[in-house]
Design a protein around this motif. Structure first.
Motif, PDB file in Angstrom:
ATOM      1  N   ARG A 171       0.829  -1.219   0.000  1.00  0.00           N
ATOM      2  CA  ARG A 171       0.000   0.000   0.000  1.00  0.00           C
ATOM      3  C   ARG A 171       0.853   1.256   0.000  1.00  0.00           C
ATOM      4  O   ARG A 171       0.542   2.229  -0.684  1.00  0.00           O
ATOM      5  N   GLY A 213       2.464   2.171  -3.505  1.00  0.00           N
ATOM      6  CA  GLY A 213       1.594   2.569  -4.617  1.00  0.00           C
ATOM      7  C   GLY A 213       1.893   1.764  -5.866  1.00  0.00           C
ATOM      8  O   GLY A 213       1.778   0.542  -5.875  1.00  0.00           O
ATOM      9  N   LYS A 214       2.324   2.435  -6.920  1.00  0.00           N
ATOM     10  CA  LYS A 214       2.570   1.772  -8.202  1.00  0.00           C
ATOM     11  C   LYS A 214       3.953   1.133  -8.294  1.00  0.00           C
ATOM     12  O   LYS A 214       4.266   0.472  -9.273  1.00  0.00           O
ATOM     13  N   ILE A 215       4.788   1.332  -7.291  1.00  0.00           N
ATOM     14  CA  ILE A 215       6.126   0.728  -7.292  1.00  0.00           C
ATOM     15  C   ILE A 215       6.007  -0.741  -6.923  1.00  0.00           C
ATOM     16  O   ILE A 215       5.339  -1.097  -5.956  1.00  0.00           O
ATOM     17  N   ASP A 216       6.638  -1.579  -7.674  1.00  0.00           N
ATOM     18  CA  ASP A 216       6.639  -3.016  -7.414  1.00  0.00           C
ATOM     19  C   ASP A 216       7.439  -3.296  -6.138  1.00  0.00           C
ATOM     20  O   ASP A 216       8.596  -2.869  -6.035  1.00  0.00           O
TER      21      ASP A 216
END
Length: 96
Positions: free
Chosen positions: A50, A53-56
């Motif tokens: 969470r 965010g969009k980071i793996d």
């Protein structure tokens, strides 16, 4: 315990700006389970899903080189409250 593993990785990041530590060392020191290494790493990565965010999460807790692990962030961006850690219930946290 994911927190202990993360704390160990952060300590290594501050010792050596590359921050890599071998999985063998993590196992021998009790931070990774001998038989569930991948599960331990996956649990740690899941803690950050969470927040990232969009980071793996695999790019954050990174298998940097074969058989090594690191937190992929600049060491100056990571701080901790030494006083709070020194009063933690787990003696392993206090010793890190």
């Amino acid at each position: 315990m994911p927190f202990l593993l993360f704390l160990r990785l952060v300590v290594e990041l501050h010792r050596d700006r590359q921050g890599t530590i071998s999985k063998v060392d993590l196992k021998s020191d009790g931070y990774l389970s001998e038989d569930a290494e991948f599960q331990s790493i996956k649990r740690l990565r899941q803690c950050f899903v969470r927040a990232l965010g969009k980071i793996d999460p695999k790019d954050f807790i990174e298998a940097y080189r074969p058989k090594t692990l690191r937190v992929s962030v600049h060491p100056d961006l990571v701080t901790w409250d030494a006083e709070k850690l020194s009063t933690h219930d787990d003696s392993r946290v206090k010793s890190v």
